[in-house]
Design an enzyme around this catalytic site. Structure first.
Site, short mmCIF file in Angstrom:
data_model
loop_
_atom_site.label_atom_id
_atom_site.label_comp_id
_atom_site.label_asym_id
_atom_site.label_seq_id
_atom_site.Cartn_x
_atom_site.Cartn_y
_atom_site.Cartn_z
N ARG A 1 0.89 -1.18 0.00
CA ARG A 1 0.00 0.00 0.00
C ARG A 1 0.91 1.22 0.00
O ARG A 1 1.75 1.37 0.90
CB ARG A 1 -0.91 0.00 1.23
CG ARG A 1 -1.66 1.31 1.37
CD ARG A 1 -2.76 1.25 2.41
NE ARG A 1 -3.89 0.49 1.94
CZ ARG A 1 -5.11 0.55 2.49
NH1 ARG A 1 -5.34 1.34 3.52
NH2 ARG A 1 -6.09 -0.18 2.01
N HIS B 1 -7.65 1.03 -6.24
CA HIS B 1 -7.78 0.12 -5.09
C HIS B 1 -8.43 -1.16 -5.62
O HIS B 1 -9.58 -1.47 -5.32
CB HIS B 1 -8.63 0.78 -4.00
CG HIS B 1 -8.52 0.13 -2.66
ND1 HIS B 1 -7.70 -0.96 -2.40
CD2 HIS B 1 -9.14 0.41 -1.47
CE1 HIS B 1 -7.82 -1.30 -1.13
NE2 HIS B 1 -8.69 -0.49 -0.54
N GLN C 1 -10.11 -4.02 -3.41
CA GLN C 1 -11.36 -3.58 -2.80
C GLN C 1 -12.53 -3.75 -3.77
O GLN C 1 -13.56 -4.34 -3.45
CB GLN C 1 -11.24 -2.10 -2.41
CG GLN C 1 -12.51 -1.47 -1.88
CD GLN C 1 -12.87 -1.95 -0.49
OE1 GLN C 1 -12.05 -1.89 0.40
NE2 GLN C 1 -14.08 -2.45 -0.28
N ASP D 1 -17.54 6.78 -0.55
CA ASP D 1 -16.23 6.71 0.12
C ASP D 1 -15.99 8.07 0.76
O ASP D 1 -16.73 9.04 0.50
CB ASP D 1 -15.15 6.39 -0.94
CG ASP D 1 -13.76 6.14 -0.33
OD1 ASP D 1 -13.66 6.00 0.91
OD2 ASP D 1 -12.78 6.10 -1.09
N CYS E 1 -16.40 1.32 1.29
CA CYS E 1 -15.19 0.52 1.56
C CYS E 1 -14.68 0.69 2.99
O CYS E 1 -13.99 -0.19 3.49
CB CYS E 1 -14.10 0.88 0.56
SG CYS E 1 -13.55 2.60 0.67
N ARG F 1 -13.78 -9.29 2.00
CA ARG F 1 -12.42 -9.04 1.50
C ARG F 1 -11.52 -10.25 1.75
O ARG F 1 -10.66 -10.56 0.95
CB ARG F 1 -11.81 -7.78 2.17
CG ARG F 1 -12.64 -6.56 1.98
CD ARG F 1 -12.13 -5.48 1.07
NE ARG F 1 -10.80 -5.44 0.60
CZ ARG F 1 -9.87 -4.56 0.97
NH1 ARG F 1 -10.15 -3.65 1.88
NH2 ARG F 1 -8.67 -4.56 0.42
N1 CP Z 1 -11.24 -0.40 2.72
C1 CP Z 1 -9.95 -0.47 3.08
O1 CP Z 1 -9.03 -0.65 2.25
O2 CP Z 1 -9.76 -0.34 4.41
P1 CP Z 1 -8.37 -0.14 5.15
O3 CP Z 1 -7.83 1.20 4.69
O4 CP Z 1 -8.70 -0.16 6.60
O5 CP Z 1 -7.44 -1.23 4.72
N1 NVA Z 2 -10.17 6.62 -0.89
C1 NVA Z 2 -9.73 6.19 0.40
C2 NVA Z 2 -9.89 4.72 0.53
C3 NVA Z 2 -9.51 4.14 1.86
C4 NVA Z 2 -9.66 2.65 1.92
C5 NVA Z 2 -8.28 6.58 0.62
O1 NVA Z 2 -7.47 6.48 -0.31
O2 NVA Z 2 -7.96 7.05 1.70
#
Ligand code: CP
Ligand code: NVA
Length: 309
Positions: free
Chosen positions: A108, A135, A138, A227, A267, A293
């Site tokens: 990530r 993502h 997800q 989101d 999400c 997930r």
């Molecule tokens: N939805 C998601 O990716 O959650 P986290 O940021 O907690 O991993």
């Molecule tokens: N769009 C959000 C998703 C988190 C899972 C971010 O990037 O922070």
């Protein structure tokens, strides 16, 4: 071995195979505890190395359980404890070590370039666990949840997104093109998808429409996604942006423009984009969505290891 970097690059045939496998595995392990391995433990002895340069709860936990349930194990590296970046060790050398010690790498990151660079030098699969541009794990999991709840292929449903044009939406757009489903996007005009994404939409003969009136986007929806308005590391004037999204808050009134049996998905984590009486309503399936997930992550891992049944 295969990478899982972006839905755009993966043939839809393979994405569908992942979903079929996840459905079968979820059904078959109903009686098992969280840490018990699936029959046959297909990734026995394999190590998934994870690294999060940004916060995570769900992705971290779901990959942990996913590899364990496949018979393997995981190690989470803290970016501030590596020599990479501040210590000056290169991505090339780091990738060599990761490839020699581990069997897959989940990253990530705030840099799509970094994902690409790792992809170039690793000789083990790399998985995108969220980047500025997408993502993918997800959204593939969310398609699983939609089809599980609606008991219909997503291609026959009206999907709506109300919110910011961010990484999660980019993956939803790629999914809409791959799986050929109708996607209505509701966002303020200032926050429409980037030129690059709009060009991708236009050049793919898509079923995607963009509205700057949330009611129009919600009309006739089977599923409404949202989101956070402010994503991690979003370098904006937060108060100003939140104000600009005020009309796009998901409340009972907005939900009433959708179909009666419309479900709400998010999400997580959530911000103020959805009212509590929608988020905690019977229409909201966010907890089931989060738990799924694990199941989809497992089939993504098997795909990466070339072990999908
Ligand atoms: N939805 C998601 O990716 O959650 P986290 O940021 O907690 O991993
Ligand atoms: N769009 C959000 C998703 C988190 C899972 C971010 O990037 O922070």
């Amino acid at each position: 071995m295969r990478n899982f970097l972006s839905l755009k690059d993966i043939p839809v045939r393979d994405l569908k195979k992942i979903l079929v496998d996840a459905k079968k595995r979820k059904r078959l392990r109903k009686q098992l505890n969280n840490l018990e391995a699936d029959k046959g433990a297909p990734l026995k002895g394999k190590l998934l190395i994870q690294m999060f340069e940004k916060s995570s709860l769900r992705t971290r936990l779901s990959f942990y359980l996913a590899i364990k349930q496949l018979g393997g194990s995981t190690l989470t590296l803290r970016p501030d404890e590596l020599h990479l970046s501040k210590g000056g060790e290169s991505i090339q050398d780091t990738a060599k070590i990761l490839s020699n010690f581990g069997n897959a790498f989940m990253l990530r990151t705030d840099s799509d370039e970094k994902l690409k660079e790792f992809g170039k030098y690793l000789s083990i699969p790399i998985i995108n666990g969220l980047s500025p541009s997408s993502h993918p794990t997800q959204i593939l999991s969310d398609i699983f949840t939609v089809e599980e709840i609606k008991n219909k292929p997503i291609s026959s449903l009206n999907i709506t997104w109300i919110g910011d044009s961010n990484n999660v939406l980019n993956s939803l757009i790629a999914a809409s093109i791959k799986f050929s489903f109708k996607l209505s996007i509701g966002c303020p005009s200032k926050y429409k998808p980037s030129k690059k994404v709009i060009n991708y939409i236009k050049s793919n003969n898509s079923k995607i429409s963009i509205f700057h009136d949330p009611k129009k986007a919600a009309k006739g929806a089977d599923v409404i996604f949202s989101d956070k308005v402010i994503s991690m590391n979003d370098k904006v004037n937060k108060l100003k942006k939140l104000k600009q999204f005020k009309k796009f808050k998901i409340n009972k009134k907005l939900m009433s423009y959708a179909k009666k049996d419309c479900i709400f998905l998010h999400c997580l984590p959530r911000g103020k984009e959805v009212e509590e009486n929608v988020f905690l309503s019977r229409q909201s399936k966010v907890w089931q969505q989060a738990l799924n997930r694990v199941h989809v992550q497992k089939s993504i891992l098997l795909y990466c290891f070339g072990k999908l049944r």
